[in-house]
Design an enzyme around this catalytic site. Structure first.
Site, PDB file in Angstrom:
ATOM      1  N   SER A 204       0.806  -1.217   0.000  1.00 27.12           N
ATOM      2  CA  SER A 204       0.000   0.000   0.000  1.00 27.12           C
ATOM      3  C   SER A 204       0.839   1.268   0.000  1.00 27.12           C
ATOM      4  CB  SER A 204      -0.955  -0.004   1.199  1.00 27.12           C
ATOM      5  OG  SER A 204      -0.266  -0.283   2.395  1.00 27.12           O
ATOM      6  N   HIS A 261       2.126   4.427   4.483  1.00 25.55           N
ATOM      7  CA  HIS A 261       1.277   5.107   3.509  1.00 25.55           C
ATOM      8  C   HIS A 261       1.755   6.541   3.285  1.00 25.55           C
ATOM      9  CE1 HIS A 261      -2.334   2.305   4.639  1.00 25.55           C
ATOM     10  NE2 HIS A 261      -1.334   1.662   4.081  1.00 25.55           N
TER      11      HIS A 261
END
Length: 283
Positions: A204, A261
């Protein structure tokens, strides 16, 4: 719908059904009190259906012969993946490693975490990144990106990797995609490691880097061919913020690597700003 034939209830029609669909003959079977009724959708296919029925009664082969074009179908299916080999390779590695986790369990996780993990005196003990790198375990800088913990974790990360990675590689080549993957993966992992957490994984961070890169290229260099729907950007940034709240854990998402992230997003913004600037000067 046109009624064609009535067959007894005990007749096995599975082979006939497969053949009808293979020959692209629209049809339907219904169960009536007197037996199975075969219906035809397009009356222009009546002769073709009768011919197939006769061959079925005679026990002859029913499936159409594969034309050269049909034999190339495998290549056509693989075509999109062959066109973006670096993105496809990253997807394949994630899938292989996920399968290996299912077979070998924590041994795979321990081999790919950012620092070595061992069991000592009944508890986990962690090495240091410096020692790992000094001993030649440089893969640990990137390898956590290929770890996934659950099907949903894997599927969502692969979805965005394919969506953004394919666009980047198709427009700017495999070298650019590899560079983004390496820098974003390492940057996201180091950002997460800086918080003191060592047991984490997932693509991610790279996904957010690719999102930022594609978005900046589309905004600052619109002639470059990049495009991302504005609502998708809002959705992913909204998810980024939502995952930082306690609500994410309350609804079952568990611990989210938020710093990874953010690290990936910053890397993507930096690289996107640089390359979009170059693209603008060259236009």
């Amino acid at each position: 719908m046109y009624r064609v034939i009535l067959l007894p209830h005990d007749v096995d029609t599975r082979e006939l059904r497969r053949a009808l669909w293979a020959h692209r003959i629209g049809h339907r079977f219904t169960e009536e009190s007197e037996g199975q009724v075969l219906w035809l959708v397009d009356p222009e296919q009546h002769e073709a259906m009768l011919g197939l029925l006769e061959r079925w009664r005679q026990g002859e082969p029913l499936m159409p012969e594969r034309s050269p074009a049909a034999r190339r179908s495998t290549g056509e299916l693989l075509g999109p993946f062959l066109q973006v080999p670096m993105t496809s390779l990253a997807l394949a590695l994630c899938l292989v490693i996920f399968a290996a986790q299912g077979v070998l369990g924590d041994r795979v996780v321990a081999a790919l975490t950012i620092v070595p993990v061992v069991v000592a005196n009944g508890s986990l003990a962690f090495g240091s990144l410096g020692e790992a790198l000094a001993s030649g375990q440089v893969w640990r800088l990137l390898s956590p990106a290929f770890l996934h913990f659950g099907w949903m974790h894997l599927i969502f990360n692969m979805l965005w990797l394919w969506y953004f990675g394919r666009q980047i590689e198709a427009l700017q080549g495999s070298t650019r995609m590899l560079t983004l993957l390496l820098i974003a993966g390492i940057g996201a992992n180091l950002a997460q490691y800086a918080t003191g957490i060592v047991l984490f994984g997932g693509m991610s961070g790279v996904d957010f880097a690719l999102l930022a890169y594609v978005w900046l290229m589309s905004r600052r260099a619109p002639h470059s061919g990049f495009f991302v729907p504005q609502m998708l950007v809002i959705f992913m940034l909204g998810w980024l913020v939502f995952a930082m709240t306690d609500m994410a854990a309350m609804v079952g998402f568990g611990n989210v690597a938020n710093e990874a992230h953010l690290g990936g997003l910053v890397v993507g913004l930096a690289l996107g700003w640089y390359h979009s600037g170059r693209a603008r000067r060259q236009s």
